[in-house]
Design a protein around this motif. Structure first.
Motif, PDB file in Angstrom:
ATOM      1  N   ARG A  56      23.218  40.028  41.334  1.00 20.72           N
ATOM      2  CA  ARG A  56      24.314  39.996  40.367  1.00 20.72           C
ATOM      3  C   ARG A  56      25.520  40.776  40.899  1.00 20.72           C
ATOM      4  NH1 ARG A  56      27.737  37.468  37.692  1.00 20.72           N
ATOM      5  NH2 ARG A  56      28.665  38.565  35.921  1.00 20.72           N
ATOM      6  N   ALA A  57      25.286  41.902  41.556  1.00 20.79           N
ATOM      7  CA  ALA A  57      26.391  42.684  42.121  1.00 20.79           C
ATOM      8  C   ALA A  57      27.165  41.858  43.146  1.00 20.79           C
ATOM      9  CB  ALA A  57      25.854  43.968  42.764  1.00 20.79           C
ATOM     10  N   VAL A  58      26.449  41.110  43.969  1.00 28.49           N
ATOM     11  CA  VAL A  58      27.104  40.238  44.950  1.00 28.49           C
ATOM     12  C   VAL A  58      27.970  39.204  44.246  1.00 28.49           C
ATOM     13  CG1 VAL A  58      26.691  38.446  46.686  1.00 28.49           C
ATOM     14  CG2 VAL A  58      25.364  40.563  46.745  1.00 28.49           C
ATOM     15  N   GLU A  59      27.443  38.612  43.186  1.00 26.23           N
ATOM     16  CA  GLU A  59      28.202  37.612  42.423  1.00 26.23           C
ATOM     17  C   GLU A  59      29.502  38.204  41.873  1.00 26.23           C
ATOM     18  OE1 GLU A  59      25.853  36.021  39.290  1.00 26.23           O
ATOM     19  OE2 GLU A  59      24.303  35.199  40.606  1.00 26.23           O
ATOM     20  N   VAL A  60      29.406  39.397  41.307  1.00 31.74           N
ATOM     21  CA  VAL A  60      30.583  40.025  40.697  1.00 31.74           C
ATOM     22  C   VAL A  60      31.638  40.320  41.760  1.00 31.74           C
ATOM     23  CG1 VAL A  60      31.440  42.059  39.474  1.00 31.74           C
ATOM     24  CG2 VAL A  60      29.295  40.975  38.750  1.00 31.74           C
ATOM     25  N   LEU A  61      31.216  40.844  42.897  1.00 31.28           N
ATOM     26  CA  LEU A  61      32.175  41.130  43.964  1.00 31.28           C
ATOM     27  C   LEU A  61      32.840  39.848  44.447  1.00 31.28           C
ATOM     28  CD1 LEU A  61      30.278  43.859  46.030  1.00 31.28           C
ATOM     29  CD2 LEU A  61      32.190  44.188  44.448  1.00 31.28           C
ATOM     30  N   ARG A  62      32.062  38.791  44.584  1.00 28.37           N
ATOM     31  CA  ARG A  62      32.645  37.511  45.012  1.00 28.37           C
ATOM     32  C   ARG A  62      33.603  36.959  43.972  1.00 28.37           C
ATOM     33  NH1 ARG A  62      27.122  34.920  47.743  1.00 28.37           N
ATOM     34  NH2 ARG A  62      27.488  35.744  49.854  1.00 28.37           N
ATOM     35  N   GLU A  63      33.279  37.151  42.702  1.00 22.34           N
ATOM     36  CA  GLU A  63      34.176  36.705  41.635  1.00 22.34           C
ATOM     37  C   GLU A  63      35.534  37.412  41.725  1.00 22.34           C
ATOM     38  OE1 GLU A  63      31.944  37.556  38.136  1.00 22.34           O
ATOM     39  OE2 GLU A  63      30.566  35.875  38.412  1.00 22.34           O
ATOM     40  N   HIS A  64      35.540  38.613  42.272  1.00 23.07           N
ATOM     41  CA  HIS A  64      36.792  39.360  42.435  1.00 23.07           C
ATOM     42  C   HIS A  64      37.462  39.113  43.791  1.00 23.07           C
ATOM     43  CE1 HIS A  64      35.323  41.533  38.887  1.00 23.07           C
ATOM     44  NE2 HIS A  64      36.586  41.883  38.717  1.00 23.07           N
ATOM     45  N   GLY A  65      36.907  38.182  44.561  1.00 25.61           N
ATOM     46  CA  GLY A  65      37.560  37.781  45.802  1.00 25.61           C
ATOM     47  C   GLY A  65      37.144  38.542  47.034  1.00 25.61           C
ATOM     48  N   VAL A  66      36.076  39.332  46.945  1.00 21.83           N
ATOM     49  CA  VAL A  66      35.576  40.032  48.124  1.00 21.83           C
ATOM     50  C   VAL A  66      34.672  39.085  48.904  1.00 21.83           C
ATOM     51  CG1 VAL A  66      34.220  42.001  48.960  1.00 21.83           C
ATOM     52  CG2 VAL A  66      35.699  42.260  46.946  1.00 21.83           C
ATOM     53  N   ARG A  67      34.840  39.036  50.201  1.00 18.73           N
ATOM     54  CA  ARG A  67      33.967  38.223  51.051  1.00 18.73           C
ATOM     55  C   ARG A  67      32.690  39.016  51.332  1.00 18.73           C
ATOM     56  NH1 ARG A  67      35.350  35.969  57.193  1.00 18.73           N
ATOM     57  NH2 ARG A  67      33.589  34.507  57.338  1.00 18.73           N
ATOM     58  N   VAL A  68      31.572  38.537  50.823  1.00 17.02           N
ATOM     59  CA  VAL A  68      30.305  39.261  50.945  1.00 17.02           C
ATOM     60  C   VAL A  68      29.359  38.489  51.859  1.00 17.02           C
ATOM     61  CG1 VAL A  68      28.378  40.331  49.732  1.00 17.02           C
ATOM     62  CG2 VAL A  68      30.599  40.127  48.591  1.00 17.02           C
ATOM     63  N   HIS A  69      28.964  39.125  52.959  1.00 16.56           N
ATOM     64  CA  HIS A  69      27.947  38.569  53.854  1.00 16.56           C
ATOM     65  C   HIS A  69      26.606  39.145  53.419  1.00 16.56           C
ATOM     66  CE1 HIS A  69      30.947  37.025  56.777  1.00 16.56           C
ATOM     67  NE2 HIS A  69      31.621  38.131  56.484  1.00 16.56           N
TER      68      HIS A  69
END
Length: 311
Positions: A56-69
């Protein structure tokens, strides 16, 4: 297009835990760890919850435009794999550092596939590997041991077994940082194990539990150094540090800078402190209570990528 900032990366590496548990090898000097005596079946439940919290944390960061590997932490011998910021860091100009870790089972977290991804997706010039210092008992646990001011080139570091002065000096020489070392402890006299639970540096602000810096003169020097940068310096209480308020990281989202922190950290901040932070970055709380049982919070779960993208 992911915007970049010297201090606030727009891309990160995170390792999703499949076999989360509280690492008994690190408990001796990490007062932030929970004391867990798991009954039959509870360990599997902790692992399930940690996996869900991380996803869920990954999803939230991606929703804010952070590129998460996202990499999968499937090795049951690495209970702290969810905290990749301790074994590597990246730096402007194409530089990567790999660090010597104190706990033997944490050394298994180092992964060639992550380094290969960095080389393929970003412009990497060199990788400096300090892990050969481990047999000599010289440890430096990455951006847990150091909180880096990438703009003013200062490496803040709490003195501990996980922050050896020789290893720190080598890093600072290679990467052009000035070391600023100090002792810090809680009200019971227990030394702070990692600097990144005590303080956070953003582009326009900094948070620090300065009252936990043991020597008053050194405390004044640290605060003065932070103040000289023009940042809004927000002092945190020991209780707020215990709630992981210092274990946050500024990232660059699609609509500007954000401060990723845990829900627990968000809740211990006062409205006035939140307002001061939000003058510089949007607060983005992430719920990771199970992961926090292992003694680290949001900052520990994120390895920032300060490299130029090939894309």
């Amino acid at each position: 297009m992911i915007r970049s900032s010297v201090q606030a990366p727009g891309a990160v590496v995170m390792v999703r835990p499949h076999h989360f548990t509280v690492n008994t090898e690190t408990a001796a000097d990490n007062a932030f760890q929970a004391v867990v005596t798991a009954k039959d079946g509870e360990e599997a439940e902790y692992a399930r919850r940690a996996y869900a919290e991380h996803s869920r944390a990954v999803e939230v960061l991606r929703e804010h435009g952070v590129r998460v590997h996202v990499f999968e932490g499937e090795d049951p011998t690495t209970p702290d794999c969810v905290f990749p910021n301790n074994w590597f860091s990246t730096h402007a100009g194409g530089h990567v550092a790999v660090y010597p870790m104190k706990a033997k089972n944490r050394r298994l977290e180092r992964r060639q596939d992550i380094l290969e991804m960095l080389k393929s997706e970003y412009r990497v010039q060199d990788i400096i590997d300090y892990s050969g210092l481990e047999p000599d008992g010289l440890f430096l646990e990455g951006t847990g041991a150091m909180v880096l001011d990438h703009i003013n080139r200062v490496a803040y570091a709490v003195a501990s077994d996980r922050t050896n002065p020789v290893a720190l000096e080598r890093f600072c020489t290679h990467f052009n940082f000035e070391p600023m070392v100090f002792e810090a402890q809680d009200g019971q006299g227990t030394s702070v194990y990692h600097t990144n639970v005590l303080m956070c540096i953003g582009t326009g602000f900094a948070m620090i539990g300065s009252g936990m810096i043991a020597d008053p003169a050194r405390r004044a020097e640290v605060l003065a150094r932070l103040g000289e940068t023009g940042r809004n310096v927000i002092d945190l209480t020991e209780a707020q540090i215990a709630g992981f308020a210092g274990n946050a990281i500024e990232l660059m989202g699609s609509e500007g800078p954000i401060l990723a922190l845990s829900q627990a950290a968000f809740e211990v901040l006062t409205p006035e402190q939140r307002s001061r932070i939000e003058a510089h970055a949007k607060l983005v709380p992430l719920e990771i209570p199970t992961i926090e049982m292992a003694g680290g919070s949001v900052r520990c779960t994120i390895a920032g990528i300060h490299l130029a993208s090939r894309g």
